[in-house]
Design a protein around this motif. Sequence first.
Motif, short mmCIF file in Angstrom:
data_model
loop_
_atom_site.label_atom_id
_atom_site.label_comp_id
_atom_site.label_asym_id
_atom_site.label_seq_id
_atom_site.Cartn_x
_atom_site.Cartn_y
_atom_site.Cartn_z
N ALA A 211 0.83 -1.21 0.00
CA ALA A 211 0.00 0.00 0.00
C ALA A 211 0.87 1.25 0.00
CB ALA A 211 -0.92 0.00 1.23
N LEU A 212 1.98 1.18 0.73
CA LEU A 212 2.86 2.35 0.80
C LEU A 212 3.45 2.69 -0.56
CD1 LEU A 212 4.85 1.96 4.10
CD2 LEU A 212 3.07 3.60 3.55
N ALA A 213 3.62 1.65 -1.41
CA ALA A 213 4.23 1.89 -2.71
C ALA A 213 3.46 2.95 -3.50
CB ALA A 213 4.30 0.59 -3.49
N ALA A 214 2.14 3.01 -3.24
CA ALA A 214 1.31 3.96 -3.97
C ALA A 214 1.69 5.41 -3.63
CB ALA A 214 -0.16 3.72 -3.64
N PHE A 215 2.29 5.60 -2.44
CA PHE A 215 2.53 6.98 -1.99
C PHE A 215 4.00 7.38 -2.05
CE2 PHE A 215 -0.96 5.22 0.69
CZ PHE A 215 -1.98 5.83 -0.01
N ARG A 216 4.85 6.55 -2.60
CA ARG A 216 6.27 6.82 -2.44
C ARG A 216 6.76 8.02 -3.23
NH1 ARG A 216 9.31 1.52 -3.84
NH2 ARG A 216 11.04 2.76 -3.14
N LYS A 217 5.91 8.55 -4.10
CA LYS A 217 6.34 9.72 -4.88
C LYS A 217 5.86 11.03 -4.28
CE LYS A 217 8.17 7.67 -8.62
NZ LYS A 217 7.52 6.38 -8.86
N ARG A 218 5.01 10.96 -3.24
CA ARG A 218 4.40 12.18 -2.75
C ARG A 218 5.27 12.91 -1.75
NH1 ARG A 218 -1.74 11.93 -1.32
NH2 ARG A 218 -2.42 10.27 -2.71
N GLY A 219 5.77 14.03 -2.13
CA GLY A 219 6.52 14.91 -1.23
C GLY A 219 7.58 14.19 -0.43
N SER A 220 7.50 14.37 0.87
CA SER A 220 8.53 13.83 1.75
C SER A 220 8.48 12.30 1.81
CB SER A 220 8.32 14.37 3.14
OG SER A 220 7.05 13.94 3.62
N MET A 221 7.41 11.71 1.29
CA MET A 221 7.30 10.27 1.37
C MET A 221 8.45 9.56 0.67
SD MET A 221 4.79 9.41 3.24
CE MET A 221 5.17 10.81 4.28
N ALA A 222 9.04 10.26 -0.33
CA ALA A 222 10.17 9.67 -1.05
C ALA A 222 11.28 9.29 -0.09
CB ALA A 222 10.69 10.66 -2.09
N ALA A 223 11.41 10.06 1.00
CA ALA A 223 12.45 9.74 1.98
C ALA A 223 11.94 8.84 3.09
CB ALA A 223 12.98 11.04 2.59
N VAL A 224 10.62 8.89 3.34
CA VAL A 224 10.07 8.15 4.48
C VAL A 224 9.76 6.71 4.12
CG1 VAL A 224 8.11 8.03 6.06
CG2 VAL A 224 9.14 10.23 5.52
N VAL A 225 9.13 6.53 2.94
CA VAL A 225 8.57 5.23 2.61
C VAL A 225 9.61 4.12 2.46
CG1 VAL A 225 7.40 4.02 0.72
CG2 VAL A 225 6.35 6.01 1.76
#
Lengths: 331, 240, 367
Positions: free
Chosen positions: A283-297
Amino acid sequence: MILHPAVLALVVSSLLQSAMLLFASWNGALILRGWSPGSGSERQLALERRNCLVSSVVGYALAFQLLSLFFFLFTADRLHIQLTGAMCAAGTLNANGYGYPALLLKTADFLLAGTWLVVNHADTRGYDAPLVKTKCRLLLLLAPLLFLDAFLQFRFFADLEPDVITSCCGSLFGSGKGGLASDLASWPAVPAMGLFFAVLGATVAMGVVFLRSARGAVLFALLCGVTFPAAILALVSAFSLYIYDLPTHHCPFCVLQAEYGHIGYLLYAALLGGAAAGLSAGALAAFRKRGSMAAVVPPLQRRLVWTAIAFFLLFALAVSFRIVVSPYRSG
Amino acid sequence: MISLADVVKRFDAGGGFTAVDGVTLSVARGKVTVLKGPSGSGKTTLLTLIGCMARPTSGRIALRAGHRVAIPGLADRDELDVTRLPERFLAGIRRATFGFVFQQFHLVRGISVIENVMLPGYPSGEPYGALRERAMGLLSRFEIARCATSPVERLSGGEMQRVAIARALINDPAVVVADEPTAHLDSRLSHAFMDTVAAIRADGKTVLIASHDPIVFESGVVDVVVEIRDGRIVEGAALR
Amino acid sequence: MLDFALSSLLRRKGKNLSLVAVYTLIVFSVASLLFFVQAMKRESALILEGAPGLVVQRMVAGRHDPIPLEYAGTIAGIRGVAEARPRLWGYYYEPVVGANYTILAEYDGTGAQGVVLGNGVARTRRLAVGDLVTFRTYRNESLVLPVREILPQESELAAADLVVLSEADFRTLFDFPSGRATDLAVSVPNPREIPVVAGKIAALYPDTRPITKREMLRTYDAVFDWRGGMMVVMLAGALLAFVVFAWDKATGMSAGERLEIGILKSVGWETSDVLLLKFWEGAAVSLAAFLAGVLLAYAHVFLLSAPLFEQALKGWSVLYPRFRPVPAVDGYQLAIIFFLTVAPYTVATIVPCWRAATIDPDAAMRS
């Protein structure tokens, strides 16, 4: 209705959960309406506080959901004494049309709520909280499922009449009588085990690929989603035989009983934990491009993949151990 | 180095009230800066904004270097804009970058001096032993190690002040923020406090003080005095 | 962090002690109740353990009637049946103490004279071995018998009101027709065959009713659970009051507490740290109350024989036995207690905790 103290405890806890979810959803709706990232207005500050409240409430609700899932099984197992024909939880759950749907929904709710919490966790790690709205929308989808779960459970207990004759696991999970349960049980043992270990192998391999290349999280999640039912199938058709040392007993609920050292709780906890971790990694893969998520996910995903693999291997180890020590040998 | 650009803080309560109204300011690293002004001038609010205790309604506050907060995706930036960060990260910055000395010292009653000093260290999960050792070191530096285990209620004003300073320094912050630190001290203790400030400055730390006490802003330790009135900087602030 | 949570609890002794006291009381009531019901269930299971797997009664016009002894021979011949033993038993009302005795005849006919008395009977009539006891027969004659033995106190629940007579004395006492028995105890060595045997008996003698041990066990279980459940429902009011109380306690923070949290936040504690602190505080309170409540309930039920519930939950016989329950506690009981007490408490404190945790850090500066 059976007025057992445990039944009351379950109904109370499901009511509490529903109330918590309702409260969280209401707060989620408030956030959805007024969220404006970057604003420093008092309204936004208040909403950020509510965001924290929502996480806290859903976290507690999920913890109760996990406890009550096992408690539900345990109670179903205990109640079989009061039902004609029931020998374990299988019989109790079969006593009316709400038992199995309630159990399935509880399981699904647990997995979904676990995924939600992981997404929430990722969101709080991001300095720009990019998933707040997404997560509130998901919460509004999750809440009705939990209400339905509470409703089904209530109907299940309300309609539970001691004089209704139910089937015991011997007939439900006996081979060659038709129905989903017996279809599961009549799977030949060796191919079922083979299938499980093959799926497990593919999952672990995919996990390793992900850990090396940071690619394929979604595929890994899908495989985890397949491993879960495959493990249940193998448990019903094959592993159960080794646990019970009987060639004909296929019940997936008797493993919970004290006679078998409550090994079922370990097995199901491992499977649930593995599936929840694996699914949320996807599920997280869907958000890995959004803002800071690139560093968090990515680091979070790595930890989840490790967790999922560890849980599934724990399950595999536990059943393999039973197979090795069991006197039963399949023919 | 902390820079503020057109910072506004507005409160909605009581029909709306603007405490800080368009402040643009730089706080130099390793210097002692005093915000001077009458009570109600907005200097405390400004201090809470700079100390990451509250977020401004608008404007921008940037911290440069000296911060050691691991924020995924921002760690490599030279300058950190703290105005948009959620409370979670602000708390981390407060803990790592700032040390606070409050007007009434605000020691937590009922627990011992040493525990008060250790309070800011708990959330970082540092081993208890190491934290305690560091706290003891600070207490002996300020010559109050003998009171370490006594409850804070028994301390005199000067001792409380020193405990409060020790607590502000426990996490080895780059910036020490003090709000009216001499309001409850007599002149002798106020001068002693300024000596302590000089020592902290000698350690290379930035010090930011809000005060309307002449002993503070006329002290030779102070590098910059910024005068504030009605939420704005009074033009022509004295620079030494 | 845990240290700090504990010391922060101790600093507010008065407030927290009253909370723990009420909490303990709630856990105590729920736990006593559940332990007691569980002990009763176990007791009845113990009694039934010795009971035959299958009992056959004869029915006349839908009512229980003495069964002809010939039936026993035929039933013993069914495959899988080891023995079909006739039993003689009944109830006798004793007007002197106003109690009902359970009368049982020794069928083995060893010819032993005299009566064996249950502990409760012996206690209320102040009888000892060798005394004479008088019964009034159904023909209104006196039947005087010497006391041969008094049963020990173990498993008193069922045996307290027991009187064991010889077969001849039993038939005299009740004017019971010869050639008949009260019912037949059928022993079937393989429990899986019991339903089959029961079916065959019902087909062979349509005027009989076979009752299996499992059914009895179920009935007992259901009755006790139902009573336990009813009591929990009655306790619901108390639970609700407790939740409101906990909410109130958690919400009513003094200015000092607010300031303290403000200080913690300003020196760098995150909201989640404060939540964790509050969680530990709540966990410590819950744990203390839970342990104290459960231990008190254990003492109440198993050491003091539950003086508070005895009348309400047992009450089968006026001679209620001095029942000392066998300690029987398992994780399941504890889980039920947990769900009924700790879960509502936790939920009641979430929002107050969140309120506390989101106090603005600049609160410390403003005061």
